[in-house]
Every structure is written in C-alpha cells, then in structure tokens.
Design a protein around this motif. Structure first.
Motif, PDB file in Angstrom:
ATOM      1  N   VAL A 176     -42.756  17.836 -25.347  1.00  0.00           N
ATOM      2  CA  VAL A 176     -41.607  18.405 -24.637  1.00  0.00           C
ATOM      3  C   VAL A 176     -41.289  17.584 -23.395  1.00  0.00           C
ATOM      4  N   THR A 177     -40.031  17.142 -23.321  1.00  0.00           N
ATOM      5  CA  THR A 177     -39.532  16.456 -22.128  1.00  0.00           C
ATOM      6  C   THR A 177     -38.849  17.445 -21.193  1.00  0.00           C
ATOM      7  N   GLY A 178     -38.110  18.375 -21.796  1.00  0.00           N
ATOM      8  CA  GLY A 178     -37.405  19.367 -21.013  1.00  0.00           C
ATOM      9  C   GLY A 178     -37.085  20.590 -21.853  1.00  0.00           C
ATOM     10  N   VAL A 202     -44.104  24.945 -22.965  1.00  0.00           N
ATOM     11  CA  VAL A 202     -43.842  23.627 -22.372  1.00  0.00           C
ATOM     12  C   VAL A 202     -45.111  23.036 -21.779  1.00  0.00           C
ATOM     13  N   GLY A 203     -45.885  23.866 -21.103  1.00  0.00           N
ATOM     14  CA  GLY A 203     -47.084  23.422 -20.407  1.00  0.00           C
ATOM     15  C   GLY A 203     -47.206  24.207 -19.117  1.00  0.00           C
ATOM     16  N   PRO A 204     -48.390  24.268 -18.517  1.00  0.00           N
ATOM     17  CA  PRO A 204     -48.572  25.052 -17.302  1.00  0.00           C
ATOM     18  C   PRO A 204     -47.545  24.713 -16.227  1.00  0.00           C
ATOM     19  N   VAL A 205     -46.910  25.745 -15.678  1.00  0.00           N
ATOM     20  CA  VAL A 205     -45.918  25.559 -14.622  1.00  0.00           C
ATOM     21  C   VAL A 205     -46.641  25.293 -13.307  1.00  0.00           C
ATOM     22  N   GLY A 234     -45.285  16.968 -16.615  1.00  0.00           N
ATOM     23  CA  GLY A 234     -44.117  16.216 -16.168  1.00  0.00           C
ATOM     24  C   GLY A 234     -42.797  16.734 -16.704  1.00  0.00           C
ATOM     25  N   ALA A 235     -42.827  17.659 -17.647  1.00  0.00           N
ATOM     26  CA  ALA A 235     -41.592  18.231 -18.183  1.00  0.00           C
ATOM     27  C   ALA A 235     -40.924  19.130 -17.142  1.00  0.00           C
ATOM     28  N   VAL A 236     -39.635  19.339 -17.327  1.00  0.00           N
ATOM     29  CA  VAL A 236     -38.854  20.225 -16.465  1.00  0.00           C
ATOM     30  C   VAL A 236     -38.154  21.241 -17.356  1.00  0.00           C
ATOM     31  N   GLU A 266     -34.985  26.638 -25.753  1.00  0.00           N
ATOM     32  CA  GLU A 266     -34.753  25.384 -26.472  1.00  0.00           C
ATOM     33  C   GLU A 266     -35.673  24.320 -25.895  1.00  0.00           C
ATOM     34  N   LEU A 267     -36.475  23.720 -26.754  1.00  0.00           N
ATOM     35  CA  LEU A 267     -37.371  22.639 -26.350  1.00  0.00           C
ATOM     36  C   LEU A 267     -36.807  21.303 -26.831  1.00  0.00           C
ATOM     37  N   TYR A 268     -36.853  20.298 -25.965  1.00  0.00           N
ATOM     38  CA  TYR A 268     -36.344  18.969 -26.297  1.00  0.00           C
ATOM     39  C   TYR A 268     -37.412  17.926 -25.999  1.00  0.00           C
TER      40      TYR A 268
END
Length: 272
Positions: free
Chosen positions: A124-126, A167-170, A192-194, A213-215
């Motif tokens: 996941v990038t964003g 996405v990953g830990p905020v 590093g994702a946002v 939505e994951l991109y």
C-alpha cells in the motif's frame, strides 16, 4: 442491539438489565424476558459479564467498577470521552486481569476479515476512506453525546481501526473541519504510506456509506472494501460467540481494551 444479541443465545443468556432510568430498564427487561436490576451493584451480582450500551462518559465511570468486581466487559467505542478516561478503563481491565472485548461491529463480519487478510498481502502506497451517514440529523442515533462530539468519536474508531490494520500501524493523525459537520483525517503510517478518511454523521444519504480504497505500485495492489452490500445482522452471532468463548477461556482476543486505548490515542491526536 446489545440486549437482542445477548438474549438470542445460545452462547449467552441475558441475566438482567440496569439503566439510570428504571422505567427504561424495566421495559427492556420485559421485552427480553429477564429482570431489571435496581442498581448497578445488583446487576454485577447477577452476571458474569457486563455489556455496556451507554454514552462514553458513563461507560468510563462504570466499566472500572465492573472490572474491579471481576466481571468481563463488552465495551462500546470509544472507551471514554477522552484519553484520560479511556486509560482509566484500560488500566482497570489490566490490573484485574478480566476479559474485555470491543463492539467494533464491522470487524465481526466475514467480508471485513477477508478484506484485512488480503490487505496484509498488498503493498500500500496510499489509501482513501470514508464513513458517512445522516443519523445525527434526527432519529434514535442523534443522541446528546454524538451531537456534542460529532463523527470523530463515534465513527472515527471504526475507520482508524481498519486503516491501522489494512495499511499499517498509524503513527500520526491530523484533522481538519468540524466533527459535528464534516471531518477530514490524514494519517501517516509506519511503512511510509499515507491515508485519508472522511467522516460525517450529518449528510443526507439514503444509507450509511463506508468504503476503503487501497492503492499500490501495481494494479494488483489495488483493493476496495465497501459495506454497501453487507448484512450487518451477520456480525452479531460472531460477536456473541467470540465474546462468550473469550469469557469462558479467560483469554481476550485482539479487540480488547488495549485496542480501545490505542484507538483513543489516535482520536486524541486527531482532536489536538
């Protein structure tokens, strides 16, 4: 919802009902063929576990008392109206070692669990997400605490929980807008994702809209979660069964008071 779910069984029995308004407790108890407790202390004497269906400030005051009495806790989100109150609940649960579980409804739906499993294999990038409805405009959900605190405290835990897992830990959360009208959250994640989240309980929609939505860097890394076609009635038997199993085994799952405190820390960061 709590009374109906717990009375349905077969893993649980609704032992008693207590409310600050005795007539409300009597009506609910009669509807589910159980008794109304005259006090919170009497309720604790009648049960092994307590399900809270009260505003956050009331839960934060009562839950530590139930934990100190050795009762398992089925907790609503958020744990409390603020971080200090939430920490007091989580600390009481930890100190007494009782089982706790959060009613983050969507987490108990099979479709949500499939989404989170797929998300773990996605780069996941964003991410973009929303939780929108018009329940605060009138009706049963337009309660005093929701109208005061808005969508951040009420809807925020759901999206932050899912984004934190998908996405990953905020690591940081920033917010803009008015939580009583519309709030935008921007989250930075450990990898590093946002991600962004739109929250509102004050927009006219025919039905609630929850979507993530994951991109990622490749087409295969795109993933969508949408609750539009989900039947939320599928959540309650799973929730009830897993809570009963946790109480009987003495082992809480990942949706416990510690998770509630983690989400409250993110809410506090957003509110600041």
């Amino acid at each position: 919802m709590h009374a109906r779910m717990l009375a349905a069984g077969p893993e649980t029995e609704l032992a008693a009902v207590w409310a600050r308004r005795s007539e409300a407790a009597a009506d609910l108890a009669a509807a589910h063929r159980t008794e109304a407790a005259a006090s919170f202390e009497e309720l604790l004497d009648l049960c092994e576990a307590v399900a809270f269906a009260v505003p956050p400030a009331v839960q934060a005051a009562l839950a530590p008392r139930a934990a100190r009495a050795g009762r398992a806790l089925l907790l609503e989100k958020p744990l409390g109206p603020d971080l200090a109150a939430a920490r007091a609940v989580a600390d009481a649960v930890a100190e007494r070692g009782v089982v706790s579980q959060l009613v983050l409804t969507k987490r108990y739906h099979p479709a949500t669990r499939r989404f989170l499993e797929r998300a773990r294999a996605t780069r996941v990038t964003g991410a973009r997400s929303c939780y929108l409805h018009g329940a605060f405009l009138g009706g049963d959900q337009a309660t005093a605490w929701r109208l005061e605190h808005g969508a951040l405290l009420d809807l925020g835990p759901h999206l932050l929980d899912l984004l934190d897992l998908a996405v990953g830990p905020v690591t940081t959360v920033r917010s803009t807008g008015d939580p009583r009208r519309w709030t935008e959250l921007t989250c930075e994640h450990e990898n590093g994702a946002v991600s962004q989240a739109s929250l509102s309980g004050a927009v006219a929609l025919p039905r609630a809209r929850t979507r993530i939505e994951l991109y990622g860097p490749e087409e295969a890394d795109q993933l969508v979660y949408d609750t539009a076609e989900l039947d939320h009635e599928e959540c309650w038997p799973v929730l009830r069964r897993e809570f009963a199993t946790a109480v009987r085994s003495g082992r809480a799952g990942d949706l416990d008071a510690r998770r509630g405190l983690r989400l409250q820390q993110l809410l506090a960061q957003a509110a600041a």
